[in-house]
Design a protein around this motif. Structure first.
Motif, PDB file in Angstrom:
ATOM      1  N   LEU A 234      -1.210 -12.241  -2.027  1.00 41.04           N
ATOM      2  CA  LEU A 234       0.010 -10.406  -1.061  1.00 41.04           C
ATOM      3  C   LEU A 234      -1.057  -9.427  -2.188  1.00 41.04           C
ATOM      4  O   LEU A 234      -0.759  -7.764  -1.320  1.00 41.04           O
ATOM      5  CB  LEU A 234       0.923 -11.163  -1.040  1.00 41.04           C
TER       6      LEU A 234
ATOM      7  N   SER B  31      -2.897  -6.566  -0.544  1.00 41.80           N
ATOM      8  CA  SER B  31      -1.977  -4.954  -0.386  1.00 41.80           C
ATOM      9  C   SER B  31      -3.577  -4.354  -0.808  1.00 41.80           C
ATOM     10  O   SER B  31      -3.855  -2.931  -0.511  1.00 41.80           O
ATOM     11  CB  SER B  31      -1.399  -5.094  -1.633  1.00 41.80           C
TER      12      SER B  31
ATOM     13  N   ILE C  91       8.187  -7.672  -2.538  1.00 38.36           N
ATOM     14  CA  ILE C  91       6.825  -6.709  -2.162  1.00 38.36           C
ATOM     15  C   ILE C  91       6.080  -7.326   0.277  1.00 38.36           C
ATOM     16  O   ILE C  91       5.813  -6.141   0.072  1.00 38.36           O
ATOM     17  CB  ILE C  91       5.629  -7.575  -2.597  1.00 38.36           C
TER      18      ILE C  91
ATOM     19  N   PHE D 277       4.970  -4.362   2.051  1.00 33.30           N
ATOM     20  CA  PHE D 277       2.896  -5.201   2.891  1.00 33.30           C
ATOM     21  C   PHE D 277       2.944  -4.892   4.040  1.00 33.30           C
ATOM     22  O   PHE D 277       1.566  -4.463   4.795  1.00 33.30           O
ATOM     23  CB  PHE D 277       2.519  -6.906   1.899  1.00 33.30           C
TER      24      PHE D 277
ATOM     25  N   SER E 138       0.693  -1.826   5.344  1.00 36.54           N
ATOM     26  CA  SER E 138      -0.991  -2.344   6.207  1.00 36.54           C
ATOM     27  C   SER E 138      -0.503  -2.794   7.454  1.00 36.54           C
ATOM     28  O   SER E 138      -1.688  -1.614   8.561  1.00 36.54           O
ATOM     29  CB  SER E 138      -0.741  -3.954   6.156  1.00 36.54           C
TER      30      SER E 138
ATOM     31  N   LEU F 204       1.810   0.381  -0.263  1.00 38.63           N
ATOM     32  CA  LEU F 204       0.890  -0.559  -0.690  1.00 38.63           C
ATOM     33  C   LEU F 204       0.669  -0.945  -1.773  1.00 38.63           C
ATOM     34  O   LEU F 204       1.039  -1.871  -2.983  1.00 38.63           O
ATOM     35  CB  LEU F 204      -0.761  -0.958   0.669  1.00 38.63           C
TER      36      LEU F 204
ATOM     37  N   ALA G  43       2.444  -3.349  -4.944  1.00 37.46           N
ATOM     38  CA  ALA G  43       1.301  -3.989  -5.109  1.00 37.46           C
ATOM     39  C   ALA G  43       2.104  -3.153  -7.284  1.00 37.46           C
ATOM     40  O   ALA G  43       1.869  -5.217  -7.685  1.00 37.46           O
ATOM     41  CB  ALA G  43      -0.082  -3.689  -5.496  1.00 37.46           C
TER      42      ALA G  43
ATOM     43  N   ILE H 237      -8.261  -7.427   3.628  1.00 34.08           N
ATOM     44  CA  ILE H 237      -7.196  -8.576   3.405  1.00 34.08           C
ATOM     45  C   ILE H 237      -7.235  -9.972   2.942  1.00 34.08           C
ATOM     46  O   ILE H 237      -7.172 -10.486   2.318  1.00 34.08           O
ATOM     47  CB  ILE H 237      -6.099  -8.332   5.021  1.00 34.08           C
TER      48      ILE H 237
END
Length: 345
Positions: A75, A79, A208, A212, A216, A257, A261, A295
């Motif tokens: 993830l 991100s 997260i 995310f 995204s 993002l 992260a 991604i």
């Protein structure tokens, strides 16, 4: 080979790499876990079936330690990669990424403030860390753009990037100051700043994941506009793109993002630089496919980088940021040299 077939191959290849990276990341460690055992355990968990005669030690290692670590690394990598791809498309420069633009440093300052003062905002509890990190990253990117405009009204990309580097240095000094003033939390903050997904657990995935999805989604829904803006903002306006509004959304999506992260893994540089650049070289600059492929490849890349970080000098773990920087810094230099040569040519 048709363009459509090429895209199918791209998605199949990227997905296969991600699945392979996940299985390898879960399998390899101090105790090796057979791939068939991993698949059996994950399948049993998903279908709510008994695990049979599987060794309880394997169950603990896979479900409580390695699987959450691998998912979290995926993830974080995803991100940073999609944020980097969006920033590069927006600024029309392969050198742009959250790390270079100062967004990662801003997010780090926000997160370290939470750790330093042991903050917990009312009503949001465990989400205090990502919310503060995201807020700081959004403030940072807008300050970078504001000062870049003051320096040069045309806001050339090189000016924005240099302004981002200046902000990164300044924010790095603030981080050093907080570390110098820190007492018992020193080891925790320094370890966090160097980047790690070690011993985070399912709680951090829950932290997260919503950010995310939000970040995204914003960027994926902006892919057509990013394609239009890659030919220049004036041409994008002529075909009906509200450039100012879309730029704002892309910057916010990328900052969400990056902030999330950084909040769960610390500062991990160059993922947003290397992966979009590699994806663009392999499968072209169309953001409708560049973003989702970034991604997948970003997730796979950081899972493998994390595997190296915990096995290369086992039982000691290297910070994952060290691994990504060792790869990313030379790539940054190569891209810079190529751009200089293209301009002279």
């Amino acid at each position: 080979m048709s363009l459509q077939n090429n895209r199918i191959i791209a998605y199949v290849t990227a997905t296969a790499l991600l699945i392979a990276a996940m299985l390898i990341g879960i399998s390899i460690g101090t105790v090796s876990v057979p791939v068939l055992t991993i698949l059996k355990l994950i399948g049993a968990e998903l279908l709510h079936l008994p695990t049979g005669k599987t060794d309880p030690m394997f169950t603990t290692i896979v479900m409580d330690i390695r699987l959450p670590r691998v998912i979290l690394a995926g993830l974080v990598g995803a991100s940073l990669a999609i944020a980097g791809a969006a920033f590069q498309g927006l600024l029309r420069n392969p050198l742009a990424d959250p790390y270079v633009l100062g967004v990662s440093s801003g997010a780090s300052v926000g997160a370290v403030l939470v750790l330093f003062f042991n903050l917990s905002l009312p009503f949001i509890g465990i989400f205090t860390l990502p919310v503060m990190s995201i807020a700081a990253s959004i403030i940072t990117i807008f300050l970078v753009l504001f000062f870049a405009r003051q320096i040069e009204r045309s806001m050339r990309v090189e000016t924005i990037i240099l302004t981002g580097i200046v902000f990164s240095s300044f924010l790095g000094s603030l981080l050093s100051l907080m570390i110098a003033l820190t007492g018992e939390e020193l080891r925790q903050i320094i370890g966090w700043l160097l980047g790690s997904v070690s011993m985070r657990g399912w709680e951090y995935i829950a932290i997260i994941l919503p950010f995310f999805i939000i970040g995204s989604s914003i960027l994926l829904f902006s892919s057509k506009e990013l394609n239009a803006m890659s030919f220049g903002e004036e041409r994008a306006q002529h075909i009906g793109v509200n450039v100012a509004r879309r730029k704002l959304w892309i910057l916010i999506g990328g900052s969400i993002l990056t902030g999330a992260a950084v909040a769960v893994s610390g500062t991990i540089g160059f993922v947003g630089l290397v992966i979009p650049h590699l994806t663009r070289l392999l499968w072209g600059p169309d953001h409708r496919h560049l973003l989702p492929l970034s991604i997948l490849l970003g997730a796979a890349f950081l899972i493998i980088a994390d595997l190296f970080s915990r096995t290369i000098i086992s039982p000691t773990e290297l910070p994952i940021g060290v691994i990504t920087s060792l790869i990313g810094a030379p790539v940054f230099a190569i891209i810079l040299i190529r751009r200089r040569k293209e301009r002279r040519g």
